[in-house]
Design a protein around this motif. Structure first.
Motif, PDB file in Angstrom:
ATOM      1  N   GLN A 161       0.844  -1.192   0.000  1.00 16.29           N
ATOM      2  CA  GLN A 161       0.000   0.000   0.000  1.00 16.29           C
ATOM      3  C   GLN A 161       0.881   1.245   0.000  1.00 16.29           C
ATOM      4  OE1 GLN A 161      -2.475  -0.385   3.462  1.00 16.29           O
ATOM      5  NE2 GLN A 161      -4.279  -0.584   2.150  1.00 16.29           N
ATOM      6  N   VAL A 162       0.408   2.267  -0.658  1.00 20.99           N
ATOM      7  CA  VAL A 162       1.102   3.545  -0.661  1.00 20.99           C
ATOM      8  C   VAL A 162       0.295   4.477   0.209  1.00 20.99           C
ATOM      9  CG1 VAL A 162       1.884   5.462  -2.092  1.00 20.99           C
ATOM     10  CG2 VAL A 162       1.961   3.137  -2.988  1.00 20.99           C
ATOM     11  N   GLY A 163       0.981   5.089   1.165  1.00 24.83           N
ATOM     12  CA  GLY A 163       0.284   5.991   2.066  1.00 24.83           C
ATOM     13  C   GLY A 163      -0.016   7.329   1.414  1.00 24.83           C
ATOM     14  N   GLY A 212       3.099   9.313   0.681  1.00 26.93           N
ATOM     15  CA  GLY A 212       3.815   8.792  -0.494  1.00 26.93           C
ATOM     16  C   GLY A 212       3.180   9.279  -1.780  1.00 26.93           C
ATOM     17  N   ARG A 213       1.840   9.233  -1.814  1.00 27.18           N
ATOM     18  CA  ARG A 213       1.132   9.699  -3.008  1.00 27.18           C
ATOM     19  C   ARG A 213       1.337  11.195  -3.214  1.00 27.18           C
ATOM     20  NH1 ARG A 213      -4.275   7.859  -1.696  1.00 27.18           N
ATOM     21  NH2 ARG A 213      -3.479   5.939  -0.844  1.00 27.18           N
ATOM     22  N   ALA A 214       1.245  11.953  -2.141  1.00 20.42           N
ATOM     23  CA  ALA A 214       1.411  13.404  -2.235  1.00 20.42           C
ATOM     24  C   ALA A 214       2.832  13.756  -2.684  1.00 20.42           C
ATOM     25  CB  ALA A 214       1.108  14.062  -0.900  1.00 20.42           C
ATOM     26  N   SER A 215       3.789  13.009  -2.162  1.00 22.83           N
ATOM     27  CA  SER A 215       5.183  13.252  -2.526  1.00 22.83           C
ATOM     28  C   SER A 215       5.398  12.971  -4.013  1.00 22.83           C
ATOM     29  CB  SER A 215       6.082  12.360  -1.679  1.00 22.83           C
ATOM     30  OG  SER A 215       7.376  12.327  -2.202  1.00 22.83           O
ATOM     31  N   SER A 216       4.829  11.880  -4.512  1.00 17.37           N
ATOM     32  CA  SER A 216       4.967  11.540  -5.923  1.00 17.37           C
ATOM     33  C   SER A 216       4.272  12.573  -6.803  1.00 17.37           C
ATOM     34  CB  SER A 216       4.374  10.156  -6.202  1.00 17.37           C
ATOM     35  OG  SER A 216       5.119   9.181  -5.515  1.00 17.37           O
ATOM     36  N   ALA A 217       3.113  13.035  -6.364  1.00 19.32           N
ATOM     37  CA  ALA A 217       2.377  14.043  -7.137  1.00 19.32           C
ATOM     38  C   ALA A 217       3.169  15.345  -7.208  1.00 19.32           C
ATOM     39  CB  ALA A 217       1.011  14.284  -6.512  1.00 19.32           C
ATOM     40  N   ALA A 218       3.758  15.731  -6.083  1.00 14.77           N
ATOM     41  CA  ALA A 218       4.547  16.960  -6.062  1.00 14.77           C
ATOM     42  C   ALA A 218       5.774  16.822  -6.961  1.00 14.77           C
ATOM     43  CB  ALA A 218       4.975  17.288  -4.636  1.00 14.77           C
ATOM     44  N   ALA A 219       6.407  15.666  -6.923  1.00 11.34           N
ATOM     45  CA  ALA A 219       7.590  15.443  -7.760  1.00 11.34           C
ATOM     46  C   ALA A 219       7.206  15.506  -9.240  1.00 11.34           C
ATOM     47  CB  ALA A 219       8.225  14.094  -7.432  1.00 11.34           C
ATOM     48  N   GLY A 220       6.063  14.936  -9.587  1.00 17.08           N
ATOM     49  CA  GLY A 220       5.600  14.977 -10.979  1.00 17.08           C
ATOM     50  C   GLY A 220       5.297  16.395 -11.424  1.00 17.08           C
ATOM     51  N   SER A 221       4.652  17.159 -10.561  1.00 18.96           N
ATOM     52  CA  SER A 221       4.337  18.550 -10.902  1.00 18.96           C
ATOM     53  C   SER A 221       5.611  19.360 -11.105  1.00 18.96           C
ATOM     54  CB  SER A 221       3.507  19.198  -9.793  1.00 18.96           C
ATOM     55  OG  SER A 221       2.253  18.572  -9.709  1.00 18.96           O
ATOM     56  N   LEU A 222       6.569  19.154 -10.235  1.00 20.85           N
ATOM     57  CA  LEU A 222       7.835  19.871 -10.345  1.00 20.85           C
ATOM     58  C   LEU A 222       8.557  19.495 -11.640  1.00 20.85           C
ATOM     59  CD1 LEU A 222       9.767  21.848  -9.039  1.00 20.85           C
ATOM     60  CD2 LEU A 222      10.787  19.936  -7.801  1.00 20.85           C
ATOM     61  N   ALA A 223       8.526  18.212 -11.989  1.00 22.75           N
ATOM     62  CA  ALA A 223       9.180  17.764 -13.219  1.00 22.75           C
ATOM     63  C   ALA A 223       8.520  18.392 -14.441  1.00 22.75           C
ATOM     64  CB  ALA A 223       9.132  16.239 -13.314  1.00 22.75           C
TER      65      ALA A 223
END
Length: 82
Positions: free
Chosen positions: A5-7, A10-21
């Motif tokens: 499971q992704v907490g 974790g999801r928020a961190s991945s979303a932020a990283a994607g937005s920054l990229a």
């Protein structure tokens, strides 16, 4: 939390990283377009490479050396060296 499971963090961190990229990629594309426009404008204006700043002076060219008048060589006396 169960394995796999992704907490929420974790999801928020991945979303932020994607937005920054995506932001960085957009900025990179805009910068390339700006550089291309600038290069084209410089070509159209006929400007060459950048010149040194006004405070920097180029080295003066050395004047050509005058041609020395032809002088005949003095013959060597071999008897003195023996």
């Amino acid at each position: 939390m169960y394995k796999g499971q992704v907490g929420i963090w974790g999801r928020a961190s991945s979303a932020a990283a994607g937005s920054l990229a995506r932001y960085r990629e957009r900025a990179r594309v805009k910068d390339r377009e700006r550089e291309a426009r600038l290069a084209e404008a410089n070509r159209a204006a006929g400007t060459g490479p950048r010149r040194p700043p006004p405070g920097v002076r180029p080295r003066p060219a050395l004047p050509p050396k005058p041609v020395a008048e032809a002088v005949e060589p003095v013959p060597q006396d071999d008897s003195a060296s023996r």
